[in-house]
Structures are given as C-alpha cells and as structure tokens.
Write a protein that holds these residues in place. Structure first.
Motif, PDB file in Angstrom:
ATOM      1  N   SER A  32      56.879  45.970  34.161  1.00 19.90           N
ATOM      2  CA  SER A  32      56.392  44.841  33.365  1.00 19.90           C
ATOM      3  C   SER A  32      54.867  44.797  33.337  1.00 19.90           C
ATOM      4  O   SER A  32      54.259  44.521  32.304  1.00 19.90           O
ATOM      5  N   ARG A  33      54.259  45.089  34.478  1.00 19.44           N
ATOM      6  CA  ARG A  33      52.798  45.089  34.532  1.00 19.44           C
ATOM      7  C   ARG A  33      52.215  46.231  33.697  1.00 19.44           C
ATOM      8  O   ARG A  33      51.149  46.087  33.093  1.00 19.44           O
ATOM      9  N   ALA A  34      52.912  47.368  33.674  1.00 13.80           N
ATOM     10  CA  ALA A  34      52.434  48.505  32.877  1.00 13.80           C
ATOM     11  C   ALA A  34      52.425  48.155  31.397  1.00 13.80           C
ATOM     12  O   ALA A  34      51.452  48.444  30.676  1.00 13.80           O
ATOM     13  N   ILE A  35      53.502  47.528  30.913  1.00 18.34           N
ATOM     14  CA  ILE A  35      53.560  47.123  29.510  1.00 18.34           C
ATOM     15  C   ILE A  35      52.463  46.103  29.210  1.00 18.34           C
ATOM     16  O   ILE A  35      51.770  46.175  28.190  1.00 18.34           O
ATOM     17  N   GLU A  36      52.294  45.151  30.119  1.00 17.74           N
ATOM     18  CA  GLU A  36      51.256  44.142  29.951  1.00 17.74           C
ATOM     19  C   GLU A  36      49.867  44.783  29.905  1.00 17.74           C
ATOM     20  O   GLU A  36      49.021  44.416  29.074  1.00 17.74           O
ATOM     21  N   PHE A  37      49.619  45.740  30.770  1.00 21.77           N
ATOM     22  CA  PHE A  37      48.327  46.421  30.823  1.00 21.77           C
ATOM     23  C   PHE A  37      48.048  47.161  29.520  1.00 21.77           C
ATOM     24  O   PHE A  37      46.949  47.068  28.958  1.00 21.77           O
ATOM     25  N   LEU A  38      49.040  47.878  29.023  1.00 20.45           N
ATOM     26  CA  LEU A  38      48.856  48.684  27.815  1.00 20.45           C
ATOM     27  C   LEU A  38      48.672  47.826  26.563  1.00 20.45           C
ATOM     28  O   LEU A  38      47.953  48.218  25.641  1.00 20.45           O
ATOM     29  N   LEU A  39      49.304  46.669  26.543  1.00 18.12           N
ATOM     30  CA  LEU A  39      49.215  45.828  25.361  1.00 18.12           C
ATOM     31  C   LEU A  39      48.079  44.810  25.424  1.00 18.12           C
ATOM     32  O   LEU A  39      47.397  44.586  24.426  1.00 18.12           O
ATOM     33  N   LEU A  40      47.861  44.203  26.588  1.00 18.22           N
ATOM     34  CA  LEU A  40      47.060  42.988  26.643  1.00 18.22           C
ATOM     35  C   LEU A  40      45.761  43.081  27.423  1.00 18.22           C
ATOM     36  O   LEU A  40      44.951  42.148  27.360  1.00 18.22           O
ATOM     37  N   ASP A  41      45.533  44.144  28.186  1.00 22.66           N
ATOM     38  CA  ASP A  41      44.321  44.196  29.000  1.00 22.66           C
ATOM     39  C   ASP A  41      43.080  44.137  28.113  1.00 22.66           C
ATOM     40  O   ASP A  41      42.956  44.870  27.126  1.00 22.66           O
ATOM     41  N   SER A  42      42.134  43.285  28.489  1.00 21.87           N
ATOM     42  CA  SER A  42      40.974  43.041  27.629  1.00 21.87           C
ATOM     43  C   SER A  42      39.815  43.991  27.860  1.00 21.87           C
ATOM     44  O   SER A  42      38.853  43.992  27.081  1.00 21.87           O
ATOM     45  N   ILE A  43      39.865  44.809  28.935  1.00 17.60           N
ATOM     46  CA  ILE A  43      38.742  45.709  29.215  1.00 17.60           C
ATOM     47  C   ILE A  43      39.151  47.177  29.286  1.00 17.60           C
ATOM     48  O   ILE A  43      38.292  48.043  29.451  1.00 17.60           O
ATOM     49  N   PHE A  44      40.447  47.483  29.160  1.00 17.60           N
ATOM     50  CA  PHE A  44      40.873  48.875  29.128  1.00 17.60           C
ATOM     51  C   PHE A  44      40.745  49.387  27.690  1.00 17.60           C
ATOM     52  O   PHE A  44      41.366  48.836  26.776  1.00 17.60           O
ATOM     53  N   PRO A  45      39.957  50.423  27.434  1.00 15.64           N
ATOM     54  CA  PRO A  45      39.632  50.809  26.052  1.00 15.64           C
ATOM     55  C   PRO A  45      40.777  51.414  25.255  1.00 15.64           C
ATOM     56  O   PRO A  45      40.603  51.700  24.073  1.00 15.64           O
ATOM     57  N   ARG A  46      41.934  51.578  25.878  1.00 14.01           N
ATOM     58  CA  ARG A  46      43.082  52.094  25.141  1.00 14.01           C
ATOM     59  C   ARG A  46      44.180  51.051  24.961  1.00 14.01           C
ATOM     60  O   ARG A  46      45.245  51.360  24.425  1.00 14.01           O
ATOM     61  N   SER A  47      43.953  49.829  25.425  1.00 14.62           N
ATOM     62  CA  SER A  47      44.973  48.796  25.229  1.00 14.62           C
ATOM     63  C   SER A  47      44.944  48.321  23.779  1.00 14.62           C
ATOM     64  O   SER A  47      43.913  48.381  23.101  1.00 14.62           O
TER      65      SER A  47
END
Length: 305
Positions: free
Chosen positions: A208-223
């Motif tokens: 669940s955290r992986a999906i959240e990271f890939l979709l919603l992270d505000s500072i990861f340049p590939r989200s």
C-alpha cells in the motif's frame, strides 16, 4: 515567438527520449526476473510486458524473450520500442537543430546510432544499461546546456507526460492482490523507485505504501503527483510567455484545466478510494496524457486547424 513546428518537435523529443529510457528500465527488470525465478511462465510474463505497451498478443501464441527483444528493443519502425523511440527522437531533433544545443544533438545522434540492430537474451542487460545510461546523458545535457525558454518547456512537458503515462501503464498491469515483498520490490524497481522508497520510509516495503509513493509523493520526481504539478507549472509559464492564461470562454487554457483536475483527483482523494477501481483510475490517468497532448496541439502546435 517559436514556430509551431519547432514546438511540436521539442515536445516529442521529450516524450520519445523518456519512452526509450522507461521501456529499457521496464524490460530490464521484467526480463531479468524471468532468469532469476524459474517458476515464472515465460510466455505469460512476456505477454504481460506486451500489455504494458498496449501490444496485445493472442492467448494461444507462445511468446519468447527473443521475440520481446525484437519487438520492443531493436525494431526501429516501432515507436514503442527502445530503438524506435530514439530513432523518432532523432528525427524530430533534425528539424529542431536551431534550438537544440550541439551537445544534445550529438549525444542523441550517437545514442541512436550506437544501439544494436540485433540483440540476444545473453546480452540484453548490457543493451538496457547502455540505453538508460545514454538517455540519462541526453537528459543531463538538456538540463545543463539549454536555457529555460519555450523550447525547453515544451521538451520538459513531453518528458513529464510520458513519465506519467508509463507509470500508469505499469501500475495498471500490477496485481494489487499480490502484496508479497518480492512483488512490491519488483514494482518499485520497474518504476526506478526502490531506493527512493527505502530512503523515504526507512523500513520494510509494504504494497500500500509503494502504491501511495508512486502516485502521491510530492518530492519524488517520478511520482504521478509530482509530474502533474510540474506540467501545470510549465504550462503556466508557457501561457505567460504567450501573453495570456485564458481562453475565449474566460477560463484557463484547456491543457491546464485537464492537468489541474487530474492532480486534484490524486491529491485530494484517499488511497483507498483510488485503489477501489484501480485499473480504471490508471486508464483515466493515461487518457489525461492524451488529452493534454491534444490540447497542446490545438493551442500551440496546430493552432490554425
């Protein structure tokens, strides 16, 4: 004011270079997993890779790693392949030489010509590494040798839209019911996000955290959220350069409206809501990239039509 032909070429250079890079990364992880896990069915795994790129194969057809390499790596006539995408980027660059730096053109030209015409499974990892490394060089030269003018903005928008599209395709093909560590790590590696995820969460991977990271992270340049916010900012800058942020109806230009709705849909909804109909959500995200591309065409690339 930049010629619409040049703007169009710059946009597609950004998309095609990013496509080549992402395709090489996805195939490297996906095909490498076949050699590491003998229990995986080769034909089924290859079919899943084709599905990511929208290339459907008959259920009865027996697929092979060699066939995947020929279709998705070395086929220069297929713009979804690594070589085909770079070939298309090079052709667009030929028509935009006046706004590209010499370093970018020479690097893109050398990268395209250096790709192998044939590739065997025993040497595929080296070819994938060459493609990702060279795409990184091209992208680095773009960032370090070009001014942040209209040309760079169009290229940047193309790069970001392609990144969102590829991420949505990968997530759409991911089995949410498979929450094992191995499956989650494979997903993160496919999206070039494993190490960034570990640094952000500092613990065991969780699906669940992986999906959240890939979709919603505000500072990861590939989200997805980060890319959409960057696209919105670039579109705003372009509108200001052209003297107006409004269309005939008095509302923001259509590209920004589309991006704004998509970004808000991600940022202001719960993860549980997003995954409730996950495949449809990822399909909608892909449709957003297509709609923004058409809006850019109507506004900047082919305004007369």
């Amino acid at each position: 004011m930049m010629l619409s032909r040049i703007a169009d070429s710059m946009f597609w250079i950004g998309r095609y270079v990013e496509r080549a890079d992402q395709t090489a990364r996805i195939l490297d992880v996906g095909l490498q997993s076949l050699t590491e896990d003998p229990d995986l069915g080769v034909s089924e795994s290859c079919r899943a890779l084709y599905e990511i790129f929208g290339m459907h194969r008959p259920a009865e057809e027996q697929l092979t790693v060699q066939g995947v390499l020929e279709d998705l790596v070395t086929d220069r006539a297929n713009p979804s392949s690594v070589a085909g995408a770079l070939q298309a980027a090079r052709e667009n660059a030929r028509g935009a030489r006046e706004v590209l730096s010499t370093e970018v053109w020479e690097s893109l030209n050398a990268t395209t010509l250096g790709l192998p015409r044939q590739l065997w499974p025993s040497r595929m990892h080296g070819a994938f590494q060459y493609a990702t490394d060279r795409c990184a060089v091209v992208t680095g030269l773009i960032d370090s040798s070009m001014t942040r003018d209209e040309a760079w903005l169009f290229l940047r928008i193309g790069q970001l839209l392609e990144r969102v599209d590829m991420l949505a395709r990968v997530l759409q093909g991911h089995d949410l019911e498979n929450t094992t560590d191995a499956s989650t790590v494979l997903l993160l590696r496919t999206c070039s996000a494993h190490e960034a995820y570990i640094r952000s969460y500092r613990g065991r991977v969780r699906a669940s955290r992986a999906i959240e990271f890939l979709l919603l992270d505000s500072i990861f340049p590939r989200s997805a959220a980060y890319c959409l916010m960057e696209v919105d900012e670039a579109l705003d800058t372009l509108a200001k350069l052209h003297g107006s942020t409004f269309d005939r109806m008095g509302t923001e230009e259509p590209g920004r409206r589309i991006v704004g709705r998509a970004a808000a849909s991600l940022r202001f909804r719960s993860l549980e809501d997003l995954v409730a109909d996950f495949e449809e959500e990822m399909e909608q995200l892909q449709m957003v990239t297509g709609a923004v591309t058409r809006a850019l065409g109507a506004t900047y690339f082919h305004p007369a039509s």
